[in-house]
Design an enzyme around this catalytic site. Structure first.
Site, PDB file in Angstrom:
ATOM      1  N   ASP A 130       0.872  -1.144  -0.036  1.00  0.00           N
ATOM      2  CA  ASP A 130       0.024   0.153   0.005  1.00  0.00           C
ATOM      3  C   ASP A 130       0.687   1.328   0.215  1.00  0.00           C
ATOM      4  O   ASP A 130       0.330   2.286   0.425  1.00  0.00           O
ATOM      5  CB  ASP A 130      -0.802   0.178   1.044  1.00  0.00           C
ATOM      6  CG  ASP A 130      -1.868  -1.398   1.285  1.00  0.00           C
ATOM      7  OD1 ASP A 130      -1.919  -2.032   0.151  1.00  0.00           O
ATOM      8  OD2 ASP A 130      -2.741  -1.274   2.348  1.00  0.00           O
ATOM      9  N   LYS A 167      -6.593  -4.693  -3.151  1.00  0.00           N
ATOM     10  CA  LYS A 167      -7.313  -5.731  -2.080  1.00  0.00           C
ATOM     11  C   LYS A 167      -8.398  -4.590  -1.300  1.00  0.00           C
ATOM     12  O   LYS A 167      -7.998  -3.561  -1.018  1.00  0.00           O
ATOM     13  CB  LYS A 167      -5.981  -6.274  -1.154  1.00  0.00           C
ATOM     14  CG  LYS A 167      -5.417  -4.978  -0.422  1.00  0.00           C
ATOM     15  CD  LYS A 167      -4.191  -5.447   0.525  1.00  0.00           C
ATOM     16  CE  LYS A 167      -3.547  -4.529   1.392  1.00  0.00           C
ATOM     17  NZ  LYS A 167      -4.332  -3.658   2.069  1.00  0.00           N
ATOM     18  N   CYS A 217      -1.985  -2.849   7.583  1.00  0.00           N
ATOM     19  CA  CYS A 217      -2.000  -3.551   6.491  1.00  0.00           C
ATOM     20  C   CYS A 217      -0.922  -4.558   6.607  1.00  0.00           C
ATOM     21  O   CYS A 217      -0.943  -5.665   6.077  1.00  0.00           O
ATOM     22  CB  CYS A 217      -2.362  -2.769   5.187  1.00  0.00           C
ATOM     23  SG  CYS A 217      -3.931  -2.282   5.133  1.00  0.00           S
TER      24      CYS A 217
HETATM   25  C1  C5J Z   1      -3.027   0.586   5.768  1.00  0.00           C
HETATM   26  C2  C5J Z   1      -4.744   1.636   6.882  1.00  0.00           C
HETATM   27  N1  C5J Z   1      -2.509   0.389   4.450  1.00  0.00           N
HETATM   28  N2  C5J Z   1      -3.767   1.985   7.748  1.00  0.00           N
HETATM   29  N3  C5J Z   1      -4.391   1.107   5.636  1.00  0.00           N
HETATM   30  O1  C5J Z   1      -2.507   0.285   6.719  1.00  0.00           O
HETATM   31  O2  C5J Z   1      -5.789   2.000   6.857  1.00  0.00           O
END
Ligand code: C5J
Length: 227
Positions: free
Chosen positions: A25, A130, A163
């Site tokens: 991400d 995702k 994540c």
């Molecule tokens: C991720 C989030 N990518 N913190 N998402 O960690 O909401």
């Protein structure tokens, strides 16, 4: 076999030919002002510190033929894969699907979902969208890794305790030996990053190991030289 002797809580050995890198991400919605991360009240500038470490990790994997999966948290434009409980949670200034400065927040195909330019995927690398925090939930990741014969996973990305940790735990339960690359992952909350690293290493690597990108790079160079 490559070995990081200085990994914590003890040496981490990994066969380069059966290892993949999962970069979680690193997308504009988390890294740049105006995206999902900022709408939740976070200082997104904190995350930029790991760009050099994440770049070193990507370049190391590329140099050693380790396949890379870049994930992006996002949802379908009709939000059919976004549980109302996720969209309605908290008091963000913009909710998932709302129009923001980088397009609709966390919606597939919008500018905010793109991986930041410094860490963009190269042709041939896998980019996996995702809907959840974990990258195995509702995605073909498990099948992709099986098709590659992967047994070991290196992890970077954001955010460490959400994540990244969720995916690492999912991977650990599926039998992968996982290494979190400390200087390639970041949180909006430095204390949560530190706690996650401690949790992962605790109880004899109950979730996995940690090391730096430079340590992973050295181990791979040494393994190549020994061939
Ligand atoms: C991720 C989030 N990518 N913190 N998402 O960690 O909401």
């Amino acid at each position: 076999m490559a070995t990081i002797s200085s990994a914590q809580p003890f040496a981490y050995s990994f066969p380069p030919g059966k290892t993949a890198l999962i970069m979680i991400d690193m997308q504009r919605d988390f890294m740049e002002p105006g995206g999902f991360g900022e709408t939740l009240g976070n200082d997104v500038s904190l995350l930029r510190a790991i760009i050099p470490g994440a770049k070193l990790l990507l370049d190391t994997a590329r140099a050693h033929g380790i396949p890379i999966v870049h994930t992006r948290e996002c949802h379908r434009p009709d939000l059919s894969d976004c549980p109302p409980a996720k969209r309605e949670r908290g008091e963000p200034s913009l909710r998932i699907g709302d129009d923001g400065p980088m397009g609709r927040v966390l919606i597939s195909g919008e500018p905010g979902v793109e991986i930041i330019g410094e860490l963009a995927a190269l042709p041939g690398e896998t980019v996996l969208d995702k809907p959840g925090k974990g990258a195995f939930y509702a995605t073909p990741l498990g099948d992709i890794l099986k098709s590659w014969g992967t047994t070991h996973l290196l992890f970077g990305g954001v955010t460490t305790e959400v994540c990244v940790q969720t995916t690492m735990r999912e991977a650990n339960d599926r039998g992968y030996s996982c290494l979190l690359v400390e200087d390639a992952t970041e949180s909006y909350f430095p204390e949560f990053k530190a706690a996650t690293i401690d949790m992962i290493r605790a109880q004899g690597a109950i979730v996995g190991w940690t090391a730096t990108a430079a340590e992973a790079a050295s181990a791979l160079t040494l393994a190549d030289a020994a061939e």
